[in-house]
Design a protein around this motif. Sequence first.
Motif, mmCIF file in Angstrom:
data_model
loop_
_atom_site.group_PDB
_atom_site.id
_atom_site.type_symbol
_atom_site.label_atom_id
_atom_site.label_comp_id
_atom_site.label_asym_id
_atom_site.label_seq_id
_atom_site.Cartn_x
_atom_site.Cartn_y
_atom_site.Cartn_z
ATOM 1 N N TYR A 124 0.799 -1.227 0.000
ATOM 2 C CA TYR A 124 0.000 0.000 0.000
ATOM 3 C C TYR A 124 0.831 1.277 0.000
ATOM 4 N N VAL A 125 2.128 1.138 0.204
ATOM 5 C CA VAL A 125 2.953 2.349 0.233
ATOM 6 C C VAL A 125 3.470 2.637 -1.169
ATOM 7 N N ASN A 126 3.338 3.881 -1.558
ATOM 8 C CA ASN A 126 3.689 4.249 -2.922
ATOM 9 C C ASN A 126 5.171 4.619 -3.020
ATOM 10 N N VAL A 127 5.996 3.678 -2.603
ATOM 11 C CA VAL A 127 7.449 3.826 -2.694
ATOM 12 C C VAL A 127 7.966 2.434 -3.060
ATOM 13 N N ASP A 128 9.260 2.313 -3.271
ATOM 14 C CA ASP A 128 9.806 0.981 -3.541
ATOM 15 C C ASP A 128 9.451 0.088 -2.366
ATOM 16 N N SER A 177 20.066 -7.622 -5.129
ATOM 17 C CA SER A 177 19.868 -7.609 -6.577
ATOM 18 C C SER A 177 18.878 -6.508 -6.967
ATOM 19 N N TRP A 178 17.815 -6.372 -6.181
ATOM 20 C CA TRP A 178 16.870 -5.269 -6.439
ATOM 21 C C TRP A 178 17.563 -3.925 -6.276
ATOM 22 N N ALA A 179 18.546 -3.889 -5.372
ATOM 23 C CA ALA A 179 19.273 -2.632 -5.159
ATOM 24 C C ALA A 179 20.251 -2.368 -6.296
ATOM 25 N N PRO A 205 14.518 -0.104 -17.374
ATOM 26 C CA PRO A 205 13.311 0.486 -17.961
ATOM 27 C C PRO A 205 13.684 1.573 -18.964
ATOM 28 N N THR A 206 12.903 1.643 -20.023
ATOM 29 C CA THR A 206 13.151 2.688 -21.011
ATOM 30 C C THR A 206 12.197 3.850 -20.793
ATOM 31 N N LYS A 207 11.086 3.545 -20.116
ATOM 32 C CA LYS A 207 10.118 4.607 -19.839
ATOM 33 C C LYS A 207 10.427 5.263 -18.502
ATOM 34 N N PRO A 208 10.027 6.507 -18.332
ATOM 35 C CA PRO A 208 10.275 7.174 -17.057
ATOM 36 C C PRO A 208 9.356 6.621 -15.958
ATOM 37 N N PRO A 209 9.733 6.881 -14.694
ATOM 38 C CA PRO A 209 8.869 6.449 -13.594
ATOM 39 C C PRO A 209 7.454 6.969 -13.809
ATOM 40 N N GLY A 210 6.492 6.181 -13.407
ATOM 41 C CA GLY A 210 5.113 6.620 -13.593
ATOM 42 C C GLY A 210 4.510 5.985 -14.839
ATOM 43 N N GLU A 211 5.334 5.851 -15.874
ATOM 44 C CA GLU A 211 4.817 5.241 -17.104
ATOM 45 C C GLU A 211 5.179 3.771 -17.190
ATOM 46 N N GLN A 212 6.267 3.422 -16.527
ATOM 47 C CA GLN A 212 6.744 2.037 -16.610
ATOM 48 C C GLN A 212 5.982 1.150 -15.637
ATOM 49 N N LEU A 213 5.281 0.151 -16.180
ATOM 50 C CA LEU A 213 4.699 -0.840 -15.287
ATOM 51 C C LEU A 213 5.827 -1.799 -14.896
ATOM 52 N N ILE A 214 5.814 -2.195 -13.627
ATOM 53 C CA ILE A 214 6.959 -2.933 -13.099
ATOM 54 C C ILE A 214 7.103 -4.320 -13.739
ATOM 55 N N TYR A 215 5.989 -4.935 -14.078
ATOM 56 C CA TYR A 215 6.084 -6.268 -14.685
ATOM 57 C C TYR A 215 5.472 -6.307 -16.082
ATOM 58 N N GLU A 216 5.814 -5.307 -16.851
ATOM 59 C CA GLU A 216 5.337 -5.254 -18.223
ATOM 60 C C GLU A 216 6.425 -5.862 -19.105
ATOM 61 N N ALA A 217 6.162 -7.080 -19.579
ATOM 62 C CA ALA A 217 7.195 -7.786 -20.342
ATOM 63 C C ALA A 217 7.263 -7.273 -21.768
ATOM 64 N N ASP A 218 8.460 -7.318 -22.313
ATOM 65 C CA ASP A 218 8.640 -6.997 -23.723
ATOM 66 C C ASP A 218 8.342 -8.253 -24.544
ATOM 67 N N ILE A 225 10.462 -10.807 -21.176
ATOM 68 C CA ILE A 225 11.193 -10.384 -19.973
ATOM 69 C C ILE A 225 10.918 -8.909 -19.699
ATOM 70 N N PRO A 226 10.418 -8.597 -18.494
ATOM 71 C CA PRO A 226 10.177 -7.189 -18.181
ATOM 72 C C PRO A 226 11.489 -6.495 -17.816
ATOM 73 N N PRO A 227 11.629 -5.230 -18.172
ATOM 74 C CA PRO A 227 12.810 -4.498 -17.713
ATOM 75 C C PRO A 227 12.782 -4.387 -16.195
ATOM 76 N N MET A 228 13.958 -4.285 -15.588
ATOM 77 C CA MET A 228 14.017 -4.302 -14.124
ATOM 78 C C MET A 228 14.485 -2.968 -13.579
ATOM 79 N N PRO A 229 13.572 -2.241 -12.922
ATOM 80 C CA PRO A 229 14.011 -0.992 -12.305
ATOM 81 C C PRO A 229 14.843 -1.282 -11.057
ATOM 82 N N ARG A 230 15.578 -0.284 -10.656
ATOM 83 C CA ARG A 230 16.436 -0.425 -9.489
ATOM 84 C C ARG A 230 15.813 0.354 -8.341
#
Lengths: 85, 283, 373
Positions: B71-75, C69-71, C197-210, C214-219
């Motif tokens: 629910y938190v809008n952060v990572d 890895s997420w970091a 991700p190629t799209k900026p934050p807000g537009e990129q869905l986290i699990y939107e596969a190409d 394979i979806p791009p992986m944000p950090r």
Amino acid sequence: MKKLAENKPPPKKRGTVKIIEERCKGCWYCISYCPTKVLVVSPKLNEKGYHPPELKEDPPNKVCIACHLCELFCPDFALIVEEIK
Amino acid sequence: MSEKKKTTMEILREKVEELLRTDRLPHVWCPGCGIGIVLNAFLRAFIRAKMDPNKLVVVSGIGCTGRTAGYVNVDSFHTTHGRAIPFATGIKFARPELNVVVFSGDGDLFAIGGNHFINAARRNHDILVIAVNNFTYGMTGGQHGPTTPTGAYTTTTPYGNPDRPFNIPHLAISLGVPYVARWTTYHLMQLQNSIYTALHRKGFRVIEIISQCPTVYGRRNEMKNPLDMMEYFRKFSIRKDDATAEEMELTYNGKIVVGVFRDVQGIPTYEERYEELLRRAQK
Amino acid sequence: MKPGYYFWSGDIAVAEGAIFAGCRFYAGYPITPSSEIAERMALRLPQVGGKFIEMEDEIGSIAAIIGASWAGEKAMTATSGPGISLMNENIGLAVMTEVPIVVVNAMRGAPSTGLPTLVSQGDFMQARWGSHGSYEIISYYPDSVQETFDLMLDAFNSAERYRVPVMFLLDAMLAHMYEKIYVPPEDSVERVERKRPTKPPGEQLIYEADEDLIPPMPRIGDGYKIHASGLTHNEKGYPELTPQAQERLVRRLNEKIRKHQEKIWKVEEYRTEDADVIVVAMGSNARAVRTAVDAARNEGIKAGLLRPITIWPFPYKYIEKYSVDYIVAEINYGQIYHVVREYADNKVELLPKMGGELHTPQEILHALRRYKK
Ligand SMILES: Cc1ncc(C[n+]2csc(CCOP(=O)(O)OP(=O)(O)O)c2C)c(N)n1
Ligand code: SF4
Ligand SMILES: [Mg+2]
């Protein structure tokens, strides 16, 4: 004189409570802990089947003093206190 | 149009909305569940601390409280049961500039995740732990857990709990945790202020919040509705910052000692000690 | 590491190979026969600015590397069977949330504590499906110290490319065996980085596969407001607990590996072109088989060795390719044997060994003699 100014009673704040009804789950903490008792159980049901609170302002006794307590108590992020004036 | 100037409290409320994934509300928590209150307090403290939301990471385990990450809008990461702390450890150690907060339940943190808790505390990772203690495993239907008071009735203690609960602040203090506090969900401002302070401290910080689970705990223990539990917290808690270990112990429907039990600064964190090690290794 | 020749054990080659591949984060808990990997990492990672942490157990170790890895780090852990058993739940988390990590398993005699210092190959199926659920994973298994070093690069590259945990198998023999190895120059290899991700934050869905599934992986920390959950989720990363979401997600998680499997496959075919009988063997055990194949050839038996280096996804087309009899020589009571049977046209024989030692060339030769025409 600074000291005196600080000792003045706070300005009488007034507010109103905006209720996001679809978020409410009817715990009624807001109703119970409102110091001026401006909220009551609404007879209507929201989408999820809960009775949200509604405002029953009855000046001069039962007015919202914008203390924001209900906003802090609400576990459902369903209340927004707006200050008037 | 004459827009009136927004007050601090109004701005705070607006920012709370921004920090929530509002498209997911209403959340999964039951009517009157305390987790939402704790989340609200956390978000407000974070906003007041004026920290960068892009550097905030919220890690949860599994459980009702574990759903917070969603629910938190952060990572935010909803991990596996008990593993929020080591997951957070990996993030923090990899990127010390991040602001890492673990938000999870008592079962998750102290039963299945107990080993991680004590070791992460010992190493003094720079992580803030928000531990929501509702005396039970809420998610799985109210079994007894490591914090259930002796004598309490749960689905797996139908004759009353023969077990003894953890004394969490005492445990944390014994591990050298630099910031240890306990509040209940009734202590709205004290809790918020305490989180605010803890956000400015370094090292492993533990805030235990006694919270109500009216649905599966309260109703089996003479507190049928949410308000009964909140009233219990209101009537039975006493603030005592210098409480002894014995005083911090929780008993069945007994008094709840709250306060900031430890707040010391200057203990080097694991990440700081490693920075120093890196300098030596690279000489 | 300076390019040149070194005399290393398999464990050291794992550590050096990982660092060479770009690994900068290690979390682990000691266990024979993998402890030397941790020791080497503890020594070497700080020298290259990397992070090493000894965790309280294997569960913590794998959780930490998933977080790292997420970091944004290339991260790994190493253990043996008992540790893998503890890690399995979180291997599932890494599969479900698509996190590149490398997990090394130096296989030892098992079940349970088994034979800590002695060889076994009992963990093939554990590598495949040790965690609950139906998923695809990548697994490699080298047969020499040189190949261990080289294959670590493939392991990291595949993990990054396909956003999947890679199970790197090793065995007690290989882990502790010293051989001369060559380290190539730093810039002589390709290091794959995960898709960003190629799209900026807000537009990129986290699990939107190409298109490649394979979806791009944000950090973490870059503003993407990642939400990752082990719950079945939609393209936003939000839990969606429906059969439809499950179908979409789990199908893609499997397909993203299957679709690329031929690129992932690595197989050694030794004297197989004209063979009448092919021995399928993996890891250290293949070394004895190679000797036996040569000896059999001297006796006029047309024998060959097929060595899957990629264990999973199983390179089955190589089995289908030959219409011969197969002998599967493995240090367990029949695991890869069943997979080979699934794809072979003719007879498949199992040459098992319960563990503790490898097959001897004589044992293999003895089996091959039955195929003399
Ligand atoms: C390995 C594993 N074991 C058991 C469970 C089942 N489980 C889910 S949540 C939970 C208890 C959560 O309790 P707590 O952390 O106190 O959270 P609460 O629901 O009370 O907020 C359990 C036992 C699980 N998800 N994973
Ligand atoms: S079961 Fe208990 S802890 Fe879980 S959401 Fe309901 S009230 Fe809260
Ligand atoms: Mg609980």
